[in-house]
Design a protein around this motif. Structure first.
Motif, PDB file in Angstrom:
ATOM      1  N   VAL A  49      -4.924 -24.258 -31.235  1.00  0.00           N
ATOM      2  CA  VAL A  49      -5.507 -22.911 -31.328  1.00  0.00           C
ATOM      3  C   VAL A  49      -4.587 -22.020 -32.168  1.00  0.00           C
ATOM      4  CG1 VAL A  49      -6.467 -20.969 -30.042  1.00  0.00           C
ATOM      5  CG2 VAL A  49      -6.567 -23.244 -29.051  1.00  0.00           C
ATOM      6  N   GLY A  50      -3.274 -22.203 -31.962  1.00  0.00           N
ATOM      7  CA  GLY A  50      -2.289 -21.461 -32.769  1.00  0.00           C
ATOM      8  C   GLY A  50      -2.432 -21.823 -34.246  1.00  0.00           C
ATOM      9  N   ILE A  66     -12.516 -18.315 -39.450  1.00  0.00           N
ATOM     10  CA  ILE A  66     -11.667 -17.181 -39.065  1.00  0.00           C
ATOM     11  C   ILE A  66     -11.397 -16.272 -40.276  1.00  0.00           C
ATOM     12  CG2 ILE A  66      -9.409 -16.515 -38.103  1.00  0.00           C
ATOM     13  CD1 ILE A  66     -11.040 -17.952 -36.028  1.00  0.00           C
ATOM     14  N   MET A 119     -12.143 -20.529 -30.880  1.00  0.00           N
ATOM     15  CA  MET A 119     -10.925 -20.884 -30.151  1.00  0.00           C
ATOM     16  C   MET A 119     -11.211 -21.891 -29.036  1.00  0.00           C
ATOM     17  SD  MET A 119      -8.523 -17.509 -30.188  1.00  0.00           S
ATOM     18  CE  MET A 119      -9.651 -16.317 -29.515  1.00  0.00           C
ATOM     19  N   LEU A 123      -5.085 -22.864 -35.677  1.00  0.00           N
ATOM     20  CA  LEU A 123      -6.352 -22.275 -36.149  1.00  0.00           C
ATOM     21  C   LEU A 123      -6.113 -20.850 -36.654  1.00  0.00           C
ATOM     22  CD1 LEU A 123      -9.625 -22.240 -36.064  1.00  0.00           C
ATOM     23  CD2 LEU A 123      -9.287 -21.063 -33.906  1.00  0.00           C
ATOM     24  N   ILE A 124      -5.358 -20.079 -35.849  1.00  0.00           N
ATOM     25  CA  ILE A 124      -5.073 -18.691 -36.242  1.00  0.00           C
ATOM     26  C   ILE A 124      -4.257 -18.699 -37.544  1.00  0.00           C
ATOM     27  CG2 ILE A 124      -3.980 -16.518 -35.518  1.00  0.00           C
ATOM     28  CD1 ILE A 124      -4.450 -17.443 -32.598  1.00  0.00           C
TER      29      ILE A 124
END
Lengths: 499, 149
Positions: A413-414, A217, A400, A416-417
């Motif tokens: 997923v949060g 990312i 994602m 990951l961001i």
């Protein structure tokens, strides 16, 4: 030696099953793909595909993931030569003479020697893995917690010292990595630590989330600052160099193999360093160094061989000691653990089918890559023309979905961001993310071996100095730290002197 | 914001993280069943982190820290928009299902680069393709809506 050969033959039986062969092809093709595409390196590429391997047999999964690792080294060359854009770090140096050769209408020859050199370097490294691996593993079987603790510390300190510009920032990254690995239930005491009120953190942070965020990312966020323009690739014709260039080319390939092999064994070094050293050596030994920078064939053959020999050799400490030497190998280590395998000396005894299957698959993978690179270079060059604006949203959504499939949790997923933003900031602040991920993956073992070392005798951590192997490695750790700090202080003094 | 300020702020953030870990680590036992308890390693590490981050702060205050170039306003806006779209995808994933949430996410990213109908077409094709790959081929349990996609 005969025993290793017999085991390798058994490995070929595993690697040549249709399923494993198919995934080996998929892995090396994916490696070529991430190598060719600027902005998506082998670390992110490997991390990206880990979720897809969940349902696979461990041997098939690692065959595919290892294929991405060494395949990327081949792929990076093509865009370096044809459009002067390195697909991954290790190919930056190839741009210098490779692109000049392309401008002189010799793109085919540059790619030809790069492919042959990569094949030779890769295969020699795997031959060494085949014969050296079991021997090193045998020695390592006698290692106890103090030896492994000091080895892991040594690996980490070398990464901190060699990667990044500031030792302090490298150490901050490494310490943060170990602290992050302590989030969740402590395997020793069964106690939960550092949940910060989030029950989702009970199982700890998944390393795929961390790796994909920090490397995948963040790379996209970095590219978003200025989406690069795509150049038109040069034509590829005649791939074999003229007869008079064979001798210097072959010598460069031989030297590149040696350099890549040695550096692959040293934790903290990287394929980029191997290419860079090989290039400097070629320039030094050349009769006419002024040709370098203007299309010298040795300037392509040497570094390209070195980075492939590096990637094969880097697997030796992983397979035999369970110590990763670079970020991509650290991701592979994470994948090993995820598939229930424990890399280290015992792996040769507990899972010989796996280890020899993967080793044999790398011979096959390198052969597939040679075929892909010699006649199909033009086709791969076209891949680099896929517009980034079309590609990056797909990479983001695959990341994602991939992360969701790991733990079926939106919290992941949060995270990951969140780690994507952290990775971006780390790159901007020049804090090496590689040190963080390596420390994170080694963190749990580091704590475990530390506790065992302390409990083994009344001497506590001084036991490290009472056993010969751990004593030597610990002294090396201290030397590595002192040299890193000394270099940093000297650099600062020089800066002050300049001012 | 100049580079010195950014360095100082980031070093203070690291100090805060170190203090947070240090305070938390004091809650855990320092003596375990076979030796050091679960608090020892985190305590030592957060202490080391604190020392390192203070050293980082001193370097930053002296203006000797080296950092990369910061994005311009346009670059920063692009990055923020991507993060917002990713957050929207996370919010929509369960209520809309993975295909529709994927179409919305991809369309938001593609709409500036392609005409709206091309952007919509690519978004739909990619979303359905990924759904088939992950849900059907890899048997991943992706969220679905009432209609099953």
């Amino acid at each position: 030696m005969i025993e290793s050969l017999m085991s390798l033959m058994g490995g070929f039986a595993t690697a040549l099953t249709p399923m494993n062969l198919l995934f080996c092809l998929a892995g090396v093709s994916m490696g070529m793909f991430v190598g060719v595409l600027p902005g998506l390196g082998p670390v992110a590429g490997t991390a990206l595909l880990i979720p897809m391997t969940y349902g696979m047999e461990p041997v098939t999964a690692i065959i595919m993931l290892a294929g991405i690792f060494y395949g990327a080294m081949y792929g990076g060359t093509i865009t370096s030569v044809l459009i002067n854009t390195p697909g991954e770090g290790a190919s930056v140096i190839t741009c210098i003479d490779g692109y000049q050769m392309a401008r002189q209408g010799r793109a085919g020859q540059a790619l030809g020697v790069a492919a042959i050199g990569s094949f030779v370097g890769g295969v020699v490294a795997i031959v060494c893995l085949t014969f050296l691996g079991p021997a090193i593993a045998d020695i390592a079987l006698g290692f106890g917690p103090p030896e492994f603790f000091s080895l892991m510390m040594f690996g980490l300190l070398l990464v901190v010292g060699l990667m990044g510009k500031s030792v302090v920032k490298g150490l901050i990254a490494a310490v943060l990595g170990v602290l992050l690995s302590e989030i969740g239930i402590d395997s020793g005491s069964g106690m939960d630590r550092f949940l910060f009120g989030q029950i989702e953190l009970l199982d700890g942070i998944d390393f795929v989330v961390l790796a994909m965020g920090l490397f995948g990312i963040s790379e996209i966020l970095l590219n978003m600052e200025d989406v690069s323009k795509v150049a038109v690739p040069a034509r590829v014709e005649k791939m074999i160099p003229p007869r008079e260039e064979w001798k210097p080319t072959l010598s460069a390939i031989a030297r590149g193999t040696g350099i890549g092999m040695v550096l692959g064994l040293i934790p903290g070094s990287s394929a980029s360093i191997a290419s860079l050293i090989s290039y400097s050596v070629e320039k030094k030994v050349a009769k006419d160094p002024s040709r370098f920078g203007h299309g010298a064939i040795e300037g392509v053959a040497g570094p390209e061989t070195a980075n492939n020999a590096y990637s094969g050799a880097a697997l030796i400490p992983l397979f035999t000691l369970g110590i990763p030497s670079s970020p991509t190998v650290a991701i592979l280590l994470g994948a090993f653990i995820m598939h229930g395998l424990n890399p280290g000396p015992l792996l040769y005894q507990s899972d010989p089918d796996f280890i020899w299957g993967v080793t044999a698959s790398m011979f096959i993978g390198n052969l597939l890559l040679l075929i892909m690179n010699l006649p199909m270079a033009n086709l791969w060059a076209k891949v680099a023309l896929v517009p980034y604006k079309l590609l990056y949203p797909i990479i983001l959504i695959v990341c994602m979905i991939g992360i969701y499939s790991v733990g079926r949790s939106l919290f992941d997923v949060g995270l990951l961001i969140f780690f994507g933003v952290i990775g971006y900031l780390m790159k901007k602040l020049e804090v090496p993310a590689a040190a963080l991920i390596l420390a994170f993956i080694l963190g749990e073992n580091l704590e475990y071996t530390m506790i065992q070392t302390v409990s083994m005798s009344d001497a506590g951590m001084l036991l490290l100095f009472q056993r010969p192997v751990s004593c030597v490695i610990t002294i090396l750790c201290i030397i590595a730290l002192v040299i890193s700090l000394y270099t940093a202080i000297k650099q600062r003094r020089d800066q002050l002197g300049d001012e | 914001m100049d580079k010195k300020k950014i360095s100082i702020i980031s070093s203070i953030v690291v100090i805060a993280i170190a203090v947070m870990f240090l305070v938390y680590s004091l809650q855990y036992s320092f003596v375990g069943i076979i030796g050091p308890g679960p608090g020892v390693m985190p305590f030592c590490l957060s202490l080391i982190l604190l020392v390192l981050s203070v050293s980082y702060l001193i370097t930053a205050l002296r203006g000797k820290d080296s950092i990369g170039s910061m994005p311009d306003k346009k670059g920063l806006f692009s990055i923020l928009m991507i993060l917002v779209y990713m957050a929207i995808y996370v919010v929509l994933l369960k209520p809309l299902g993975s295909v529709l949430a994927g179409i919305v996410f991809l369309f938001l990213l593609y709409r500036n680069s392609y005409r709206w109908y091309t952007a919509l077409g690519i978004s739909a094709i990619v979303s359905v393709f990924l759904f088939v790959v992950f849900r059907v081929l890899l048997e991943v349990n992706l969220p679905v809506n009432a209609l099953g996609f």
